[in-house]
Write an enzyme that holds these catalytic residues in place. Structure first.
Site, PDB file in Angstrom:
ATOM      1  N   ARG A 115       0.823  -1.221   0.000  1.00  0.00           N
ATOM      2  CA  ARG A 115       0.000   0.000   0.000  1.00  0.00           C
ATOM      3  C   ARG A 115       0.851   1.263   0.000  1.00  0.00           C
ATOM      4  O   ARG A 115       0.433   2.284  -0.537  1.00  0.00           O
ATOM      5  CB  ARG A 115      -0.942  -0.012   1.197  1.00  0.00           C
ATOM      6  CG  ARG A 115      -2.085  -0.969   0.964  1.00  0.00           C
ATOM      7  CD  ARG A 115      -3.035  -1.004   2.107  1.00  0.00           C
ATOM      8  NE  ARG A 115      -4.304  -1.557   1.667  1.00  0.00           N
ATOM      9  CZ  ARG A 115      -5.241  -2.003   2.481  1.00  0.00           C
ATOM     10  NH1 ARG A 115      -5.065  -1.962   3.775  1.00  0.00           N
ATOM     11  NH2 ARG A 115      -6.372  -2.483   1.997  1.00  0.00           N
ATOM     12  N   GLY A 149     -12.421  -4.144   0.548  1.00  0.00           N
ATOM     13  CA  GLY A 149     -13.797  -3.702   0.796  1.00  0.00           C
ATOM     14  C   GLY A 149     -14.256  -2.703  -0.244  1.00  0.00           C
ATOM     15  O   GLY A 149     -15.376  -2.782  -0.750  1.00  0.00           O
TER      16      GLY A 149
END
Ligand code: AMP
Length: 403
Positions: free
Chosen positions: A37, A384
């Site tokens: 990330r 998500g």
């Protein structure tokens, strides 16, 4: 949606640019176990720094309780960002306090700072609009411009994601622009056959996306802990496997709808079972056996898809033009139960399809199992968020960048 390129063209030299990133990396103590990330936001941070902006990077990490908590500090992520950029990155030990103000005021053109975990302030995640807005107003004091680039958080109606862009001129960073372009290929412009592989622990997390995909995908291959609720719904014994009894009616309806819509909903035909959940810390060898999926002993739990299923799923992936994969199909954290997830990753690589790995655990699995992430079409940074996008929901962090 305005992009960072347009903002760069207008000129950002000397401007303080707030970059809402997603530096929510997995930590073992203070050691980052997967820096994917952080690397994902580099193009945006580098582009701004090269253009002479004073870059203020912000993110959440974990789920602290709205107050400072050392174990969720972003300090390790800031240090790693500095290593990856090859330059010193300043670090503010608070979010909107004295440290943040002086750190940002001390930035020179082209320099980068990271402020502490946004969730150390209760206003970040508050359900109360006024409380969130108050925090966003404090954050707005730190910057002249806003770049949204934390794709992993765009499905959250949080102060730094949703309220702050309304207070500053804003644009989407490179990561968000890429993620949205890719997800459009799975929704508006999909090439067929379109195969979806869904795993992970809980079926309840995936119900909404399955519901949507039943009108979109050609095949849905089910693995992981969620498979056992499907097997149970078909009337099979699942022993002590993960099971969500309350989801059986929904799952039954999905299987009926799949049949009606001509969508192949494929379940495991064999599984690896054991009496015990494996020790993920010591990774001590597990005591397991392979059984057919309709013959799970009542005192055992299923922990990975078996060899026949791996082969079956690989053949279902071979002729695909588009593949979306979300969720490991077994307890991949233990080497004895990583075979199924490895087989899925390999099948994606072997196919000539456009392959998207959807975030979180599956992305980490791909990297920790030693695959070259660049070999996949796209590895999303948001599990998500990508699921909610595919569900057709409006994502607050994307909507906020639209206007
Ligand atoms: P999720 O966060 O829903 O994507 O789930 C990921 C987790 O599911 C991973 O930590 C896996 O270890 C776990 N998982 C996958 N397959 C199983 C299974 N058969 N039984 C229990 N947990 C599983």
């Amino acid at each position: 949606m305005k992009t960072i390129d347009e903002l760069l063209a207008e000129g950002v030299a000397g401007k303080r640019v707030f970059v809402r990133a997603d530096l929510n990396v997995p930590l073992d103590g203070t050691t980052i176990t997967d820096d994917g990330r952080i690397r994902a936001v580099l193009p945006t941070v580098k582009a701004l720094a090269v253009a002479g902006a004073r870059v203020v990077v912000a993110s959440h990490l974990g789920r602290p309780d709205g107050a400072p908590d050392a174990k969720y500090s972003l300090a390790p992520a800031a240090a790693r960002l500095g290593e990856l950029l090859g330059t010193d990155v300043a670090f503010a030990t608070d979010t909107v306090g004295e440290s943040a103000r002086t750190t940002v005021a001390g930035l020179v053109d082209g320099q980068v700072a990271v402020i502490e975990n946004l969730r150390f302030n209760a206003g970040e995640t508050s359900k109360d609009d006024a409380e969130r807005k108050a925090f966003a107003e404090q954050l707005a004091q730190l910057a002249d411009l806003y770049i949204g680039d934390g794709f992993g958080a765009v499905h959250r109606k949080h102060a730094s994601v949703f309220d702050l862009p309304a207070l500053l001129p804003h644009a989407a960073g490179h990561l968000i622009a890429t993620e949205v372009r890719v997800l459009k290929k799975l929704t508006d412009e999909v090439k067929r056959p379109y195969v979806v592989v869904l795993g992970g622990a809980k079926v309840s997390d995936k119900l909404a996306v399955i519901d949507k995909l039943l009108g979109k995908a050609d095949r849905i291959l089910i693995g992981g802990g969620m498979a056992y609720t499907f097997l149970k719904a078909q009337g099979h014994e699942v022993g002590i496997s993960l099971l969500q009894e309350d989801q059986i009616p929904a799952v039954t309806e999905y299987m009926e709808r799949a049949e009606k819509n001509g969508v192949e909903l494929v379940l495991p035909v064999d599984v690896l079972v054991s009496s015990d959940f494996p020790d993920l810390k010591t990774k001590a060898p597990a005591d397991f056996e392979t059984v057919d999926a309709d013959k799970i002993p009542s005192d055992k739990e299923g922990l990975d898809i078996g060899p026949k299923t791996r082969e079956l799923y690989a053949t279902k992936i071979t002729d695909a033009e588009t593949v979306f994969w979300n969720g490991p199909v077994g307890v991949f954290e233990h080497p004895d139960y990583a075979g199924g997830t490895t087989a899925i990753a390999q099948a994606l690589l072997d196919s000539s399809a456009f392959t998207v790995v959807g975030g979180g655990d599956s992305a980490a699995a791909v990297r920790t199992l030693g695959f070259d992430e660049n070999a996949f079409g796209h590895i999303s940074t948001g599990g998500g968020a990508s699921l909610e996008y595919l569900e057709g929901k409006t994502l607050p962090g994307l909507a906020a960048l639209e206007d």
